[in-house]
Design a protein around this motif. Structure first.
Motif, PDB file in Angstrom:
ATOM      1  N   ALA A  39       0.826  -1.214   0.000  1.00 20.94           N
ATOM      2  CA  ALA A  39       0.000   0.000   0.000  1.00 20.94           C
ATOM      3  C   ALA A  39       0.859   1.263   0.000  1.00 20.94           C
ATOM      4  O   ALA A  39       2.026   1.242   0.389  1.00 20.94           O
ATOM      5  CB  ALA A  39      -0.910   0.005   1.230  1.00 20.94           C
ATOM      6  N   VAL A  40       0.240   2.352  -0.416  1.00 21.98           N
ATOM      7  CA  VAL A  40       0.899   3.658  -0.415  1.00 21.98           C
ATOM      8  C   VAL A  40       0.026   4.626   0.378  1.00 21.98           C
ATOM      9  O   VAL A  40      -1.193   4.696   0.160  1.00 21.98           O
ATOM     10  CB  VAL A  40       1.104   4.189  -1.848  1.00 21.98           C
ATOM     11  N   HIS A  41       0.638   5.357   1.291  1.00 23.63           N
ATOM     12  CA  HIS A  41      -0.052   6.379   2.073  1.00 23.63           C
ATOM     13  C   HIS A  41       0.595   7.712   1.709  1.00 23.63           C
ATOM     14  O   HIS A  41       1.764   7.940   2.004  1.00 23.63           O
ATOM     15  CB  HIS A  41       0.096   6.110   3.571  1.00 23.63           C
ATOM     16  N   GLU A  42      -0.171   8.583   1.052  1.00 26.90           N
ATOM     17  CA  GLU A  42       0.349   9.856   0.568  1.00 26.90           C
ATOM     18  C   GLU A  42      -0.123  11.012   1.441  1.00 26.90           C
ATOM     19  O   GLU A  42      -1.246  11.004   1.929  1.00 26.90           O
ATOM     20  CB  GLU A  42      -0.122  10.102  -0.861  1.00 26.90           C
ATOM     21  N   PHE A  43       0.749  12.008   1.594  1.00 24.06           N
ATOM     22  CA  PHE A  43       0.446  13.240   2.314  1.00 24.06           C
ATOM     23  C   PHE A  43       0.620  14.410   1.348  1.00 24.06           C
ATOM     24  O   PHE A  43       1.695  15.016   1.292  1.00 24.06           O
ATOM     25  CB  PHE A  43       1.377  13.417   3.517  1.00 24.06           C
ATOM     26  N   PRO A  44      -0.414  14.749   0.571  1.00 23.28           N
ATOM     27  CA  PRO A  44      -0.257  15.842  -0.406  1.00 23.28           C
ATOM     28  C   PRO A  44       0.101  17.186   0.227  1.00 23.28           C
ATOM     29  O   PRO A  44       0.735  18.009  -0.418  1.00 23.28           O
ATOM     30  CB  PRO A  44      -1.618  15.900  -1.086  1.00 23.28           C
ATOM     31  N   PRO A  52       6.618  12.814   2.047  1.00 26.56           N
ATOM     32  CA  PRO A  52       5.408  12.983   1.244  1.00 26.56           C
ATOM     33  C   PRO A  52       4.569  11.707   1.154  1.00 26.56           C
ATOM     34  O   PRO A  52       3.398  11.763   0.799  1.00 26.56           O
ATOM     35  CB  PRO A  52       5.936  13.394  -0.134  1.00 26.56           C
ATOM     36  N   SER A  53       5.172  10.554   1.498  1.00 23.88           N
ATOM     37  CA  SER A  53       4.416   9.302   1.463  1.00 23.88           C
ATOM     38  C   SER A  53       5.142   8.225   2.261  1.00 23.88           C
ATOM     39  O   SER A  53       6.335   8.350   2.570  1.00 23.88           O
ATOM     40  CB  SER A  53       4.217   8.830   0.023  1.00 23.88           C
ATOM     41  N   PHE A  54       4.378   7.191   2.577  1.00 20.48           N
ATOM     42  CA  PHE A  54       4.926   5.951   3.122  1.00 20.48           C
ATOM     43  C   PHE A  54       4.655   4.884   2.068  1.00 20.48           C
ATOM     44  O   PHE A  54       3.509   4.747   1.619  1.00 20.48           O
ATOM     45  CB  PHE A  54       4.262   5.545   4.443  1.00 20.48           C
ATOM     46  N   GLU A  55       5.655   4.143   1.693  1.00 17.85           N
ATOM     47  CA  GLU A  55       5.531   3.103   0.669  1.00 17.85           C
ATOM     48  C   GLU A  55       5.551   1.741   1.358  1.00 17.85           C
ATOM     49  O   GLU A  55       6.599   1.309   1.817  1.00 17.85           O
ATOM     50  CB  GLU A  55       6.681   3.204  -0.332  1.00 17.85           C
ATOM     51  N   GLY A  56       4.404   1.093   1.461  1.00 14.26           N
ATOM     52  CA  GLY A  56       4.305  -0.238   2.046  1.00 14.26           C
ATOM     53  C   GLY A  56       3.819  -0.230   3.480  1.00 14.26           C
ATOM     54  O   GLY A  56       3.957   0.750   4.205  1.00 14.26           O
ATOM     55  N   ARG A  57       3.227  -1.358   3.880  1.00 18.08           N
ATOM     56  CA  ARG A  57       2.645  -1.506   5.224  1.00 18.08           C
ATOM     57  C   ARG A  57       3.675  -1.240   6.317  1.00 18.08           C
ATOM     58  O   ARG A  57       3.382  -0.549   7.304  1.00 18.08           O
ATOM     59  CB  ARG A  57       2.083  -2.914   5.387  1.00 18.08           C
ATOM     60  N   GLU A  58       4.877  -1.775   6.170  1.00 16.24           N
ATOM     61  CA  GLU A  58       5.868  -1.613   7.234  1.00 16.24           C
ATOM     62  C   GLU A  58       6.378  -0.184   7.323  1.00 16.24           C
ATOM     63  O   GLU A  58       6.741   0.275   8.409  1.00 16.24           O
ATOM     64  CB  GLU A  58       6.991  -2.634   7.083  1.00 16.24           C
ATOM     65  N   LEU A 123      -8.488  -4.484   2.661  1.00 19.52           N
ATOM     66  CA  LEU A 123      -7.237  -3.847   3.063  1.00 19.52           C
ATOM     67  C   LEU A 123      -7.015  -2.564   2.269  1.00 19.52           C
ATOM     68  O   LEU A 123      -7.356  -2.490   1.084  1.00 19.52           O
ATOM     69  CB  LEU A 123      -6.043  -4.791   2.840  1.00 19.52           C
ATOM     70  N   ILE A 124      -6.421  -1.595   2.912  1.00 21.08           N
ATOM     71  CA  ILE A 124      -6.118  -0.321   2.257  1.00 21.08           C
ATOM     72  C   ILE A 124      -4.992  -0.536   1.254  1.00 21.08           C
ATOM     73  O   ILE A 124      -3.942  -1.076   1.598  1.00 21.08           O
ATOM     74  CB  ILE A 124      -5.699   0.735   3.302  1.00 21.08           C
ATOM     75  N   THR A 125      -5.224  -0.075   0.028  1.00 19.43           N
ATOM     76  CA  THR A 125      -4.178  -0.143  -0.991  1.00 19.43           C
ATOM     77  C   THR A 125      -3.557   1.232  -1.239  1.00 19.43           C
ATOM     78  O   THR A 125      -2.422   1.330  -1.656  1.00 19.43           O
ATOM     79  CB  THR A 125      -4.726  -0.695  -2.317  1.00 19.43           C
ATOM     80  N   ARG A 126      -4.341   2.275  -0.976  1.00 24.30           N
ATOM     81  CA  ARG A 126      -3.838   3.638  -1.168  1.00 24.30           C
ATOM     82  C   ARG A 126      -4.641   4.592  -0.294  1.00 24.30           C
ATOM     83  O   ARG A 126      -5.852   4.452  -0.165  1.00 24.30           O
ATOM     84  CB  ARG A 126      -3.981   4.055  -2.620  1.00 24.30           C
ATOM     85  N   VAL A 127      -3.949   5.561   0.281  1.00 23.23           N
ATOM     86  CA  VAL A 127      -4.578   6.640   1.053  1.00 23.23           C
ATOM     87  C   VAL A 127      -4.001   7.955   0.567  1.00 23.23           C
ATOM     88  O   VAL A 127      -2.786   8.082   0.402  1.00 23.23           O
ATOM     89  CB  VAL A 127      -4.307   6.511   2.570  1.00 23.23           C
ATOM     90  N   ARG A 128      -4.871   8.920   0.382  1.00 29.32           N
ATOM     91  CA  ARG A 128      -4.449  10.318   0.208  1.00 29.32           C
ATOM     92  C   ARG A 128      -4.968  11.016   1.451  1.00 29.32           C
ATOM     93  O   ARG A 128      -6.164  11.067   1.689  1.00 29.32           O
ATOM     94  CB  ARG A 128      -4.987  10.910  -1.084  1.00 29.32           C
TER      95      ARG A 128
END
Length: 141
Positions: A39-44, A52-58, A123-128
């Motif tokens: 998953a990718v969690h982005e902080f625009p 600016p982002s977290f790449e992956g669950r860990e 499961l979350i695959t992407r968050v903005r």
């Protein structure tokens, strides 16, 4: 964390409920466990010194462990102000307000935010993640 169903059957709305509970508990493990491995969690609207982002669950787990562990903020409430289902059944858009306190100063503040969650197989695959992070430093001043 008590899940609302197993990951394969959780709806995006149920995942959102678990997400908000993890925020309230400031639990990086409970939060990260909601994410797919890649998953990718982005902080625009990222703050200085914050990625600016977290790449992956860990990376989500480690990033939130560091951020929440270093923060004196106590989350009092996460108010879900709106949740919008979209034409895509795997996407939900949520508006919220986090109510927090700085115990050392007995200061209460609110931080508005908006999340766009992409959820597949529970499961979350992407968050903005759009939040007004400037509200927290203002409360510290």
């Amino acid at each position: 964390m008590s899940y609302l169903g197993t990951p394969a059957v959780r709806t995006p709305n149920e995942v959102l409920t678990c997400y908000y509970q993890a925020m309230l508990d400031k639990s990086p493990d409970d939060l990260a466990d909601l994410y797919a491995i890649d998953a990718v969690h982005e902080f625009p609207f990222s703050s200085p010194g914050f990625p600016p982002s977290f790449e992956g669950r860990e990376a989500v787990r480690a990033g939130y462990r560091a951020a929440w562990g270093a923060s004196p903020v106590k989350v009092q409430e996460v108010r879900r102000t709106a949740a919008h289902e979209t034409a895509d059944p795997e996407v939900i858009i949520a508006e919220h307000v986090v109510v927090g306190t700085l115990p050392a100063k007995a200061t209460t503040f609110t931080v508005p935010g908006l999340l766009i969650l992409h959820v597949r197989n529970g499961l979350i695959t992407r968050v903005r993640d759009y939040m007004d992070g400037s509200r927290v430093p203002n409360a510290r001043a």
